[in-house]
Design a protein around this motif. Structure first.
Motif, PDB file in Angstrom:
ATOM      1  N   LEU A  16       0.822  -1.217   0.000  1.00 10.71           N
ATOM      2  CA  LEU A  16       0.000   0.000   0.000  1.00 10.71           C
ATOM      3  C   LEU A  16       0.853   1.263   0.000  1.00 10.71           C
ATOM      4  N   SER A  17       1.948   1.215   0.732  1.00 11.33           N
ATOM      5  CA  SER A  17       2.748   2.445   0.809  1.00 11.33           C
ATOM      6  C   SER A  17       3.844   2.447  -0.256  1.00 11.33           C
ATOM      7  N   GLY A  18       4.015   1.329  -0.956  1.00 10.45           N
ATOM      8  CA  GLY A  18       5.018   1.265  -2.011  1.00 10.45           C
ATOM      9  C   GLY A  18       4.391   1.221  -3.397  1.00 10.45           C
ATOM     10  N   HIS A  38      -4.811   1.944   9.705  1.00  6.31           N
ATOM     11  CA  HIS A  38      -6.097   1.280   9.938  1.00  6.31           C
ATOM     12  C   HIS A  38      -6.817   0.975   8.625  1.00  6.31           C
ATOM     13  N   LEU A  39      -6.475   1.705   7.557  1.00 11.59           N
ATOM     14  CA  LEU A  39      -7.065   1.356   6.258  1.00 11.59           C
ATOM     15  C   LEU A  39      -6.485   0.031   5.766  1.00 11.59           C
ATOM     16  N   ALA A  40      -5.182  -0.155   5.985  1.00 10.81           N
ATOM     17  CA  ALA A  40      -4.550  -1.426   5.609  1.00 10.81           C
ATOM     18  C   ALA A  40      -5.214  -2.577   6.348  1.00 10.81           C
ATOM     19  N   ALA A  41      -5.430  -2.385   7.641  1.00 13.99           N
ATOM     20  CA  ALA A  41      -6.054  -3.444   8.437  1.00 13.99           C
ATOM     21  C   ALA A  41      -7.480  -3.718   7.943  1.00 13.99           C
ATOM     22  N   GLN A  98     -11.865   4.190   5.495  1.00 16.94           N
ATOM     23  CA  GLN A  98     -12.411   2.993   4.852  1.00 16.94           C
ATOM     24  C   GLN A  98     -13.663   3.286   4.021  1.00 16.94           C
ATOM     25  N   PRO A  99     -14.700   3.936   4.627  1.00 14.03           N
ATOM     26  CA  PRO A  99     -15.843   4.272   3.769  1.00 14.03           C
ATOM     27  C   PRO A  99     -15.460   5.224   2.623  1.00 14.03           C
ATOM     28  N   PHE A 100     -14.525   6.125   2.874  1.00 21.17           N
ATOM     29  CA  PHE A 100     -14.059   7.050   1.823  1.00 21.17           C
ATOM     30  C   PHE A 100     -13.504   6.248   0.644  1.00 21.17           C
ATOM     31  N   PRO A 192     -25.688 -13.460  12.382  1.00 24.99           N
ATOM     32  CA  PRO A 192     -24.576 -13.249  13.320  1.00 24.99           C
ATOM     33  C   PRO A 192     -23.218 -13.625  12.724  1.00 24.99           C
ATOM     34  N   GLU A 193     -23.206 -14.464  11.680  1.00 25.85           N
ATOM     35  CA  GLU A 193     -21.936 -14.923  11.112  1.00 25.85           C
ATOM     36  C   GLU A 193     -21.338 -13.884  10.157  1.00 25.85           C
ATOM     37  N   ALA A 194     -22.094 -12.846   9.800  1.00 27.14           N
ATOM     38  CA  ALA A 194     -21.588 -11.835   8.862  1.00 27.14           C
ATOM     39  C   ALA A 194     -20.358 -11.148   9.442  1.00 27.14           C
ATOM     40  N   VAL A 195     -19.356 -10.885   8.584  1.00 29.73           N
ATOM     41  CA  VAL A 195     -18.116 -10.242   9.029  1.00 29.73           C
ATOM     42  C   VAL A 195     -18.164  -8.751   8.677  1.00 29.73           C
ATOM     43  N   PHE A 196     -17.897  -7.918   9.661  1.00 29.86           N
ATOM     44  CA  PHE A 196     -17.912  -6.472   9.444  1.00 29.86           C
ATOM     45  C   PHE A 196     -16.525  -5.881   9.630  1.00 29.86           C
ATOM     46  N   GLY A 197     -16.225  -4.828   8.888  1.00 33.09           N
ATOM     47  CA  GLY A 197     -15.061  -4.002   9.187  1.00 33.09           C
ATOM     48  C   GLY A 197     -15.413  -3.117  10.375  1.00 33.09           C
ATOM     49  N   SER A 198     -14.515  -2.230  10.780  1.00 35.48           N
ATOM     50  CA  SER A 198     -14.838  -1.363  11.915  1.00 35.48           C
ATOM     51  C   SER A 198     -15.998  -0.455  11.537  1.00 35.48           C
TER      52      SER A 198
END
Lengths: 305, 367
Positions: A16-18, A38-41, A98-100, A192-198
């Motif tokens: 990402l930074s390279g 935190h965007l990378a994560a 992230q939303p951006f 409940p099994e759905a995976v969310f970002g922050s």
């Protein structure tokens, strides 16, 4: 095929930074640059299953989401979107990176990819039948879309229906489903099994939570789908789940209202939209309970062919 | 003719489209990004198509070029419509309507108009008829975009155009000129000469454009007397294509330098020919170069202008940003203003712009 999950967190940050993280979303190659940890994560979570393209080739879209240095790093830190030395949008608080990033990916597509009629709509598929859910914000489109893909429907897109001019088929561009405000809790309770970002608070769309797209939908992003129905959802407190047919002329106009590039496409856009309206049934859909909605949509998809 | 390696990729391809045959995907990526920043994606599409090279473009970049084709036909439709609205608005006035720049290239079907994107339509009308023209445009929905009284005065008293007008519903802009350089500039090409030589646009009743010499010279003035170079390369490409198309007609090259002299435009002509040759390799007959040399600056100023123009004319893309690019741009911005008005007036103008005019911070938009 390599996916983003093959990169260790440090490798991902280095890309990402390279040279940039080359991610394929449907037909589009994206090259993302960022120096925001935190965007990378977040990308590691939400984009784990996406194909990783070789660095340094051709990319359809270049997204640089950087955190400016200097005093801005400490005082109300920001994220800004850069495209080839230009800054077409105002920066946002860095917490909204992230939303951006998602909004910018949508903007890149709707601004450039005129090989498709692009409709602001979610698209899902079952049994080879594509269903388009166009929607002004607040109609419950994303909630319904998220619920359907958590119940075995394939996600083509939560935001952008791509109708290919050449054959009128729906081209998938599956990306995370963007849920706002109360719908985040609704979907967490429903699946409940759905995976969310922050979950990010205080964006211009309120609180935003991005739900990871199903791995199967990402793997099948190369399979275009025949349009079957166009459904205009409207969540309404206490309303029984109910489909009501829309006339073809009305359907045409309502989809045109929701298309980003309809005017720009001229005669081409008219032909593609007319073809779409011709081969799809049109409905408005009022609902209050997701379980009832699932039953209606399963009936709409019909039996497996 | 071989193309210098030191030139930016986009410039090399504009000079010699065959260069694309040797590009790898990473270079295609860079080429399209440079072209997008220079607003030349559509021109790239037509350039490669006309050279029979489109089929040789790899699938992904070719698809990008095809996307722009759809946007370009929308633009072309929009221009025809907008020009028709202007003709209709001015129909009752009996004012000869002369289209300038992009609008003229597009309506006359000139090569320079092929794939060229622009945002406003420029027209030239006689100065004594300005009030009537402005009133007629207002009756048809155009309104002045500048409300600041200082800006109004700036345009109306000193400039060669009235404040830009924007259509209230369609949002399209029109620039109404009565001359091609400001009232306050040292060089003042006589607009009567331009109007007297203007020619009708074929197949477009009521529409005129500048004669070939004047069109070329106006394009040169526009590029080399202005202070902003956001579209520098696109405007240089206009000149290149005008030179190739008009240069093939008898009398064009021979008459160019004398016409420039009659219009007090020897300097912009000199710069245009110089940088066309240096950047785009435009074939200019040696005797024309010699004739235009009379309008050129002394050696010292010439080296300075080379240093500045050769820095701002390449595409404005980070990959082309050499050292001193920003400094060159700033110097040319100051020069552009310097050419517009005498020093005291300029000082007053810049002071007003810096400290008194309301700030416009509301740029940019949200997704």
């Amino acid at each position: 095929m390599l996916t983003v999950s093959s990169l260790a967190p440090a490798q991902l940050r280095a890309r990402l930074s390279g040279p940039g993280l080359d991610v394929q979303t449907g037909p589009f190659a994206n090259r993302i640059h960022s120096n925001i940890p935190h965007l990378a994560a977040g990308l590691a979570v939400l984009y784990a299953d996406y194909p990783l393209n070789e660095a340094g080739g051709f990319a359809d879209f270049h997204l640089d989401l950087g955190q400016p240095g200097g005093i801005r790093r400490w005082w109300r830190p920001q994220v800004r979107f850069e495209q080839d030395g230009k800054f077409p949008f105002k920066p946002l608080p860095v917490a909204q990176a992230q939303p951006f990033c998602e909004w910018m990916m949508n903007w890149c597509v709707s601004n450039r990819a005129h090989g498709y009629l692009i409709v602001h709509a979610a698209v899902v598929e079952k049994h080879g039948r594509g269903i388009i859910l166009p929607a002004p914000p607040g109609s419950g489109k994303s909630t319904l879309c998220a619920a359907l893909v958590c119940r075995g429907w394939r996600l083509l897109s939560d935001e952008l229906a791509l109708v290919r001019h050449a054959d009128g088929l729906l081209v998938p561009v599956p990306r995370p489903v963007s849920l706002k405000n109360r719908s985040i809790e609704v979907i967490r309770a429903f699946a409940p099994e759905a995976v969310f970002g922050s979950v990010v608070h205080g964006t211009m769309k309120g609180t935003v939570g991005l739900m990871r797209a199903p791995g199967d939908s990402i793997r099948r992003a190369g399979e275009a789908v025949v349009p079957h129905a166009i459904v205009f959802p409207q969540w309404e407190d206490g309303a029984p789940a109910e489909l009501e047919p829309v006339t073809r002329a009305r359907l045409f106009m309502r989809v045109a209202d929701n298309a980003f590039n309809y005017t720009l496409l001229g005669a081409r856009g008219f032909d593609t939209l007319a073809g779409l309206a011709q081969r799809s049934a049109g409905y408005t859909f009022r609902y209050s309970k997701l379980d009832e909605a699932m039953a209606v949509f399963d009936a709409l998809a019909g039996e497996a062919p | 003719m071989s193309v210098p390696e030191s030139l930016p990729l986009l410039v090399r391809v504009l000079r010699s489209p065959q260069e694309v045959l040797a590009l790898d995907l990473a270079q295609w990526d860079l080429l399209l990004r440079q072209a997008a920043n220079a607003n030349l994606l559509v021109s790239m599409l037509y350039l490669l198509e006309d050279a029979g090279l489109l089929a040789a473009v790899p699938a992904a970049p070719r698809e990008h070029l095809e996307w722009t084709r759809l946007a370009a036909s929308n633009h072309a439709r929009g221009v025809r419509y907008e020009v028709a609205r202007i003709v209709a608005a001015l129909a009752g006035l009996d004012v000869p309507l002369i289209l300038l720049k992009g609008g003229a290239y597009a309506m006359a079907g000139l090569d320079a108009g092929r794939g060229r994107l622009f945002t406003d339509i420029d027209i030239l009308v006689p100065k004594p008829r300005l009030d009537e023209v402005e009133a007629a445009l207002m009756l048809h929905g155009w309104a002045s975009a500048h409300h600041d009284p200082y800006d109004q005065r700036y345009y109306r008293e000193w400039m060669h155009e009235i404040p830009p007008m924007v259509h209230v519903r369609r949002g399209n802009a029109i620039d109404v000129h009565h001359a091609i350089l400001p009232e306050t500039a040292a060089e003042r090409p006589d607009p009567d000469l331009l109007r007297a030589a203007a020619i009708p646009v074929a197949g477009e009743p009521g529409l005129f454009m500048l004669a070939p010499h004047d069109m070329f010279l106006h394009s040169a003035v526009h590029l080399f007397s202005d202070g902003e170079f956001d579209h520098g390369l696109r405007d240089l490409l206009d000149l290149h294509r005008l030179a190739l198309q008009f240069g093939a007609e008898p009398g064009f090259w021979e008459g160019l330098a004398p016409r420039a002299q009659a219009l007090q435009l020897g300097r912009p002509l000199y710069y245009a020919l110089r940088y066309l040759q240096r950047m785009l390799g435009t074939p200019v007959p040696p005797e024309v170069v010699r004739a235009a040399a009379a309008g050129g600056p002394g050696p010292l100023l010439r080296s300075l202008m080379d240093a500045l123009f050769l820095r701002v004319l390449p595409p404005h893309h980070p990959s082309c940003a050499g050292r001193f690019g920003a400094a060159a741009r700033f110097a040319l911005y100051v020069r552009g203003n310097w050419l517009r008005m005498p020093p005291f007036m300029l000082a007053r103008h810049l002071f007003h712009k810096a400290f008194i005019s309301p700030r416009d911070d509301a740029k940019g938009e949200q997704a």
